[in-house]
Scaffold this motif. Structure first.
Motif, short mmCIF file in Angstrom:
data_model
loop_
_atom_site.label_atom_id
_atom_site.label_comp_id
_atom_site.label_asym_id
_atom_site.label_seq_id
_atom_site.Cartn_x
_atom_site.Cartn_y
_atom_site.Cartn_z
N THR A 145 -56.88 -69.89 78.87
CA THR A 145 -56.01 -68.90 79.88
C THR A 145 -56.88 -67.46 80.29
OG1 THR A 145 -55.16 -67.59 77.95
CG2 THR A 145 -53.93 -69.47 78.73
N VAL A 181 -62.99 -67.89 85.64
CA VAL A 181 -62.93 -69.42 85.77
C VAL A 181 -64.43 -69.77 85.45
CG1 VAL A 181 -62.48 -71.15 87.13
CG2 VAL A 181 -61.09 -69.22 87.22
N THR A 193 -58.61 -76.84 87.02
CA THR A 193 -57.40 -76.20 87.82
C THR A 193 -56.82 -75.16 87.43
OG1 THR A 193 -56.66 -78.70 88.24
CG2 THR A 193 -54.94 -77.00 88.51
N ILE A 194 -56.53 -73.87 88.29
CA ILE A 194 -56.05 -72.68 87.85
C ILE A 194 -54.55 -72.88 88.28
CG2 ILE A 194 -56.13 -70.19 87.99
CD1 ILE A 194 -59.13 -72.40 89.40
N VAL A 225 -52.43 -68.38 93.77
CA VAL A 225 -53.87 -68.78 93.68
C VAL A 225 -54.73 -69.37 94.78
CG1 VAL A 225 -53.86 -70.57 91.93
CG2 VAL A 225 -55.85 -69.10 91.90
N SER A 245 -51.03 -73.32 92.20
CA SER A 245 -52.34 -73.87 91.58
C SER A 245 -53.56 -74.21 92.59
CB SER A 245 -52.04 -75.31 91.02
OG SER A 245 -51.72 -76.25 91.71
N THR A 256 -57.50 -76.36 92.43
CA THR A 256 -58.22 -77.17 91.92
C THR A 256 -59.79 -77.14 92.62
OG1 THR A 256 -56.41 -78.99 91.28
CG2 THR A 256 -58.85 -79.61 91.14
N PHE A 284 -56.41 -64.60 92.45
CA PHE A 284 -55.05 -64.60 92.23
C PHE A 284 -54.41 -63.51 93.06
CE2 PHE A 284 -51.78 -62.52 89.56
CZ PHE A 284 -50.83 -63.43 89.64
N LEU A 294 -52.70 -66.71 83.46
CA LEU A 294 -53.03 -67.87 84.22
C LEU A 294 -53.65 -68.82 83.34
CD1 LEU A 294 -54.96 -66.30 87.08
CD2 LEU A 294 -52.39 -66.27 86.72
N VAL A 296 -55.80 -72.11 82.73
CA VAL A 296 -57.18 -72.79 83.40
C VAL A 296 -57.35 -74.21 82.75
CG1 VAL A 296 -59.52 -72.66 83.69
CG2 VAL A 296 -58.15 -70.62 83.93
#
Length: 138
Positions: A6, A24, A39-40, A49, A99, A101, A119, A131, A133
């Motif tokens: 996260t 990330v 993927t976020i 995002v 989301s 990717t 974001f 978030l 991740v």
């Protein structure tokens, strides 16, 4: 293998845009995976995002774009029903999406030179966000 992390954020709301690329990238690097996708995901319905060139001019341009496309001062059915004044926030977030990717190889995100992961908090008040991740690969 799947690794889930996260990212915690505090935002100002009102289209506050935050560069989360290094967070990330750090999660990918520490995952122990060499290649795959990350993927976020934004839990909640007033944040989005995407990727963008994160620099003050573009951030200001994005804020102007949101106001032009989905003005905050219109009468939205959501506001009439709930009275919270953030109908525009939900619509803006729906346009961006919850989301994103991104592929990675050799433990590094495969982003373009001027491409950052951002974001955007569209809510009409400051928020604490977490978030998700999720990293998948080998």
């Amino acid at each position: 293998m799947i690794v889930t992390e996260t990212i915690g954020l505090s935002t100002r709301g009102d289209a506050d845009t935050t560069d989360i690329t290094s967070d990330v990238a750090r999660a990918v690097h520490q995952s122990g995976l060499e290649a795959g996708t990350v993927t976020i995901f934004v839990p909640g319905s007033t944040g989005g995002v995407t990727t963008a060139e994160y620099e003050p001019g573009l951030v200001a341009d994005l804020e102007a774009l949101w106001e032009k496309l989905v003005p905050r001062d219109k009468d939205y059915q959501h506001n009439l029903r709930w009275g919270d004044g953030n109908g525009h926030s939900h619509l803006r977030a729906a346009l961006v999406g919850a989301s994103l990717t991104v592929p990675f190889a050799r433990k590094s995100l495969l982003l373009g030179t001027w491409q950052q992961i951002v974001f955007i908090d569209f809510d009409n008040r400051p928020r604490s966000r977490e978030l998700v991740v999720q990293i998948m690969g080998e």
